[in-house]
Enzyme design. Structure first.
Site, PDB file in Angstrom:
ATOM      1  N   ASP A 169     -15.937  11.858  -2.578  1.00 18.16           N
ATOM      2  CA  ASP A 169     -15.359  10.564  -2.190  1.00 18.16           C
ATOM      3  C   ASP A 169     -16.161   9.974  -1.027  1.00 18.16           C
ATOM      4  O   ASP A 169     -17.355  10.281  -0.839  1.00 18.16           O
ATOM      5  CB  ASP A 169     -13.866  10.771  -1.867  1.00 18.16           C
TER       6      ASP A 169
ATOM      7  N   ARG B 162     -10.038  -2.790   7.978  1.00 20.80           N
ATOM      8  CA  ARG B 162     -10.575  -1.427   7.941  1.00 20.80           C
ATOM      9  C   ARG B 162     -12.023  -1.412   8.443  1.00 20.80           C
ATOM     10  O   ARG B 162     -12.890  -0.778   7.854  1.00 20.80           O
ATOM     11  CB  ARG B 162     -10.508  -0.864   6.518  1.00 20.80           C
TER      12      ARG B 162
ATOM     13  N   ASP C 154     -14.202   1.702  -5.490  1.00 22.45           N
ATOM     14  CA  ASP C 154     -13.095   1.363  -4.589  1.00 22.45           C
ATOM     15  C   ASP C 154     -13.250  -0.060  -4.058  1.00 22.45           C
ATOM     16  O   ASP C 154     -14.312  -0.679  -4.185  1.00 22.45           O
ATOM     17  CB  ASP C 154     -13.090   2.385  -3.441  1.00 22.45           C
ATOM     18  N   MET C 155     -12.222  -0.551  -3.403  1.00 22.14           N
ATOM     19  CA  MET C 155     -12.220  -1.896  -2.814  1.00 22.14           C
ATOM     20  C   MET C 155     -11.109  -1.903  -1.775  1.00 22.14           C
ATOM     21  O   MET C 155      -9.949  -2.012  -2.131  1.00 22.14           O
ATOM     22  CB  MET C 155     -11.948  -2.916  -3.940  1.00 22.14           C
ATOM     23  N   ASN C 156     -11.505  -1.748  -0.515  1.00 20.08           N
ATOM     24  CA  ASN C 156     -10.510  -1.390   0.492  1.00 20.08           C
ATOM     25  C   ASN C 156     -10.065  -2.481   1.451  1.00 20.08           C
ATOM     26  O   ASN C 156      -9.490  -2.168   2.489  1.00 20.08           O
ATOM     27  CB  ASN C 156     -11.018  -0.194   1.303  1.00 20.08           C
TER      28      ASN C 156
ATOM     29  N   LYS D  15     -16.008   6.471  -8.952  1.00 20.95           N
ATOM     30  CA  LYS D  15     -14.769   5.848  -8.464  1.00 20.95           C
ATOM     31  C   LYS D  15     -15.172   4.611  -7.671  1.00 20.95           C
ATOM     32  O   LYS D  15     -15.813   4.715  -6.633  1.00 20.95           O
ATOM     33  CB  LYS D  15     -14.008   6.837  -7.576  1.00 20.95           C
TER      34      LYS D  15
ATOM     35  N   ASP E 283      -2.563   5.507  -3.181  1.00 18.18           N
ATOM     36  CA  ASP E 283      -2.975   6.485  -2.174  1.00 18.18           C
ATOM     37  C   ASP E 283      -1.823   7.409  -1.822  1.00 18.18           C
ATOM     38  O   ASP E 283      -2.018   8.387  -1.092  1.00 18.18           O
ATOM     39  CB  ASP E 283      -3.464   5.773  -0.904  1.00 18.18           C
TER      40      ASP E 283
ATOM     41  N   TRP F  51       0.840  -1.192   0.000  1.00 19.83           N
ATOM     42  CA  TRP F  51       0.000   0.000   0.000  1.00 19.83           C
ATOM     43  C   TRP F  51       0.885   1.256   0.000  1.00 19.83           C
ATOM     44  O   TRP F  51       1.862   1.341   0.728  1.00 19.83           O
ATOM     45  CB  TRP F  51      -0.919   0.000   1.228  1.00 19.83           C
TER      46      TRP F  51
HETATM   47  C1  GLA Z   1      -9.205   4.332  -0.391  1.00 17.74           C
HETATM   48  C2  GLA Z   1      -8.920   5.110  -1.643  1.00 17.74           C
HETATM   49  C3  GLA Z   1      -8.855   6.580  -1.314  1.00 17.74           C
HETATM   50  C4  GLA Z   1     -10.160   7.011  -0.697  1.00 17.74           C
HETATM   51  C5  GLA Z   1     -10.451   6.180   0.527  1.00 17.74           C
HETATM   52  C6  GLA Z   1     -11.827   6.475   1.056  1.00 17.74           C
HETATM   53  O1  GLA Z   1      -8.131   4.356   0.487  1.00 17.74           O
HETATM   54  O2  GLA Z   1      -7.751   4.678  -2.249  1.00 17.74           O
HETATM   55  O3  GLA Z   1      -8.583   7.315  -2.479  1.00 17.74           O
HETATM   56  O4  GLA Z   1     -11.174   6.869  -1.641  1.00 17.74           O
HETATM   57  O5  GLA Z   1     -10.379   4.802   0.254  1.00 17.74           O
HETATM   58  O6  GLA Z   1     -12.131   5.717   2.173  1.00 17.74           O
END
Ligand code: GLA
Length: 743
Positions: free
Chosen positions: A359, A436, A471-473, A469, A541, A192
């Protein structure tokens, strides 16, 4: 381009103006690999390239050893491409040629993203069927050669042509047996916030591999592997690229045997994979794109860039200029309401930014990353008029509106989880790991995909959303689906990705005008599979300019600038606390799909004007930055990594922008030159520098310069002692080259 079948030698020859790929049906019926390299003459016999006889305790008892799709249980002790367990528990296989078919164009890979053609004369395809007589198991190997690219797209379908149930343990997308081992393996690795650094190692006997078993391609290794000669540079020498069009678990591996040959295999990681195939059923393995270059790494990357920009990305946004955006994340995090967002959007519009992206934090009751994923309805405390109301005000302020979503996730504290705890991935009776503060939704379930399709369609249809956007965190732990029987749990990871692709397919089909950007905690799923649905991706990020040099350089090995989203963020940087000049942050982020990630209302007036100038500069050169040819000049992984330089050059070579970056300032640097590449040696270019300056570099380079001079003698980077003392760390300079009329 052509595919020839030499029926006497039983050789298939795929060739275009640049490359040849040769296969041969060997005496025992197996499919041998003869050659992949520069184009060879047509209408000649190449059968002898199969090589000689069995050597000692060889790799493969009884037959010469270079194979196209090696199997386990047949005397070949190197890593296999295919392992199948039969109903009796045995794994022996003997794949023999059962025919082939040559077709024009390129067929789809069932259920999976892949490169494509727009007309049949862009490519030819041969599908070779190999069959195990005893079990009826077949491997259908598809090879596509593109007319204009030094690339072969391979994919495989495993068909159960027998009458018993078989279990696939390994089904790689490709294996490539190379006749020597004199290669350096390059991989794109990190974690990351420092994704896709170039890491190199010389091949040694045994196996060397990269992989992911996280459920996504991952931050740690990209599904890309490169073999090059030790002497190969950006401009010269041999290289072979292997790029998997897939977003889930993968393995890319090179094995060196004792007899001086190397086998590369790439595909779904066999660990944690098992697939049950009923009689008559088939399994499609993802596509791998092989690229050959004998003109260095630059040419290899050019091929991937063109192919992925033009024949992997799809939809109306493939060819459109991508908007300059402001993303709210680092500027506001979870701390916003409608008024603040509208102020940010208006401020963005004022400096020329085209798109405002809201976001994380707009849904459920999400004030931190501890809740609400899955509850895709606006938080009325922050957004009393909903997304639609906000979107209208943002548009009225003069920018388009975009939205962040994280479809594949669910928070424990969410209505969705309370209603459907069984939709979260986990093993009954065992603790579920939180990452997370969230769980992963079981995307292998059609009902989950159905639900997400319905709720997200409602969000996107109800408001003027022009960008998403996705995402997948977090990664997957405790893989298990309540919807799969025990004997099919080994299918979970692949079915998860098929579900992700299905949702993407539905949403991109329903909302073709929306520009999708993929993201996974930054660049945790920056792969060709996602690019087929989302033509750009959040690269990392890490928004620090110095860190980004390495990340963007590494990413460019396989991916075009049109895919590489890059933003200017506030300082001190939120990931590393570093303070870099605003101009440097822009000079790095320009080389990709440009945007900002800060609160523009907080900018002092002078910086605001600087930002206005940056946006105008990018817009003036947008076509070049997004679609120009990217030329890597001085690498951040070479030497002490203190200097980086790269350029974008237009297809007609009439214009270019060169970026030169120095991480730390060093005293007494001595005269330096930056030799360019990719220009027209016969053209004359007007050279100017950005940002505007009146120092020695600006003075010495300003004016008309020949392309020959710029490539052979180079730009002049000299500075006086006083200039060196004043310039500080993290300096960047761009050189803008515009060809004038011939003199
Ligand atoms: C991830 C994305 C960031 C942002 C956060 C929001 O980390 O990479 O750009 O969107 O999630 O929680």
């Amino acid at each position: 381009m052509s595919i020839e079948w030499d029926s006497e030698g039983r050789v298939l020859h795929l060739r275009n103006g640049q490359i040849s790929y040769l296969l041969r049906v060997q005496e025992d019926g197996s499919l041998g690999h003869l050659y992949f390299g520069p184009a060879l003459a047509a209408d000649r016999s190449y059968a002898h390239l199969s090589g000689g006889e069995f050597r000692g305790f060889g790799n493969r008892l009884g037959e010469p050893g270079r194979l196209e799709y090696p199997v386990a249980g047949g005397g070949d002790y190197r890593v296999p491409a295919l392992v199948v367990e039969h109903p009796d528990g045995s794994t022996a296989l003997r794949l023999e040629y059962a025919g082939h078919e040559i077709t024009r164009g390129k067929p789809d890979v069932p259920g999976l993203p892949a490169t494509y053609v727009e007309s049949d004369d862009e490519a030819d395809t041969v599908t070779v069927v190999l069959r195990d007589e005893v079990s009826g198991v077949e491997a259908h190997l598809a090879y596509t050669i593109f007319a204009a690219e030094a690339a072969i797209a391979r994919s495989v379908r495993i068909v159960n042509g027998g009458d018993g149930i078989v279990r696939i343990g390994t089904a790689m997308s490709a294996a490539l047996d190379l006749p020597d081992t004199d290669w350096v393996m390059d991989q794109l690795s990190g974690t990351w916030a420092r994704e896709r650094h170039v890491v190199s190692r010389a091949l040694v006997p045994g196996r060397q591999s990269i992989s992911s078993r996280r459920g996504s391609s991952g931050h740690e290794h990209n599904p890309f592997l490169l073999l090059r000669r030790a002497t190969t540079t950006e401009e010269h020498g041999e290289a072979i690229g292997f790029s998997l069009v897939y977003s889930g678990n993968f393995l890319a591996e090179a094995e060196v045997d004792p007899f001086g040959s190397a086998r590369v295999r790439i595909g779904i990681d066999p660990e944690e994979f098992r697939w049950t195939l009923e009689p008559g059923a088939e399994f499609a393995a993802p596509e791998v794109v092989l690229v050959y270059s004998d003109a260095g790494l630059g040419a290899l990357s050019d091929t991937y860039h063109r192919l992925y920009r033009e024949r992997l990305a799809r939809g109306p946004w493939r060819d459109r200029p991508r908007p300059v955006l402001l993303n709210s994340w680092e500027g506001a995090y979870f701390d916003f309401d409608e008024e603040r967002l509208v102020r940010m959007a208006a401020s963005a519009a004022d400096v020329g930014i085209e798109l405002f992206v809201l976001d994380d934090g707009w849904f459920g009751h999400r004030d931190a990353d501890t809740s609400s994923l899955g509850d895709w309805f606006a938080d009325r405390r922050k957004l009393p008029n909903g997304i639609d109301g906000l979107a209208r005000r943002v548009q009225a302020a003069g920018v388009r509106f975009g939205l962040w979503i994280e479809p594949e996730m669910v928070s424990r504290d969410s209505e969705l989880f309370r209603a459907h705890p069984d939709w979260a991935v986990g093993v009954p009776g065992r603790p579920r790991t939180e990452g997370r503060n969230q769980y992963v939704l079981d995307m292998s379930r059609p009902d989950v995909v159905e639900h997400l399709d319905a709720v997200l369609s409602q969000v996107l249809a109800g408001a003027s959303v022009t960008y998403v956007k996705w995402d997948m965190n977090r990664v997957i732990t405790e893989p298990y689906s309540l919807a799969l029987p025990p004997e099919r749990q080994g299918e979970f990871f692949h079915r998860y990705i098929l579900g992700v692709y299905e949702l993407h397919r539905r949403l991109t089909a329903r909302f073709p005008e929306i520009l999708f950007e993929s993201c996974a905690g930054g660049g945790g799923r920056f792969d060709p599979g996602m690019l087929a649905f989302a033509p750009q991706a959040w690269t990392s990020d890490d928004t620090d300019a110095a860190e980004r040099l390495r990340i963007q350089w590494g990413t460019s090995m396989a991916y075009p600038l049109s895919a590489i989203a890059a933003h200017v963020a506030a300082v001190p940087n939120h990931q590393v606390g570093r303070i870099t000049p605003l101009a440097t942050r822009a000079a790095v982020a320009f080389f990709g799909v440009f945007g900002y990630e800060l609160d523009p209302t907080a900018l002092p007036d002078a910086e605001r004007e600087e930002v206005r100038g940056q946006v105008a500069f990018y817009l003036a050169h947008r076509e070049l930055f997004q679609r120009g040819r990217f030329v890597r000049l001085v690498g951040p992984f070479d030497g002490d990594g203190n200097e980086t330089a790269w350029a974008v050059v237009s297809a007609d070579r009439r214009s270019a922008v060169v970026g030169h970056y120095r991480v730390l300032n060093r005293p007494s640097p001595g005269p330096t030159r930056l030799r360019l590449r990719g220009l027209d040696p016969d053209a004359t270019y007007d050279v100017s520098t950005w940002p505007a300056a009146e120092d020695t570099v600006a003075r010495l380079n300003a004016g008309r310069r020949g392309g020959d001079e710029l490539m052979s003698a180079g730009l002049v980077l000299d500075a006086t002692r006083a200039e060196v003392a004043a310039r500080g760390d993290f300096e960047a300079r761009l050189f803008v080259l515009e060809a004038g009329s011939a003199e």
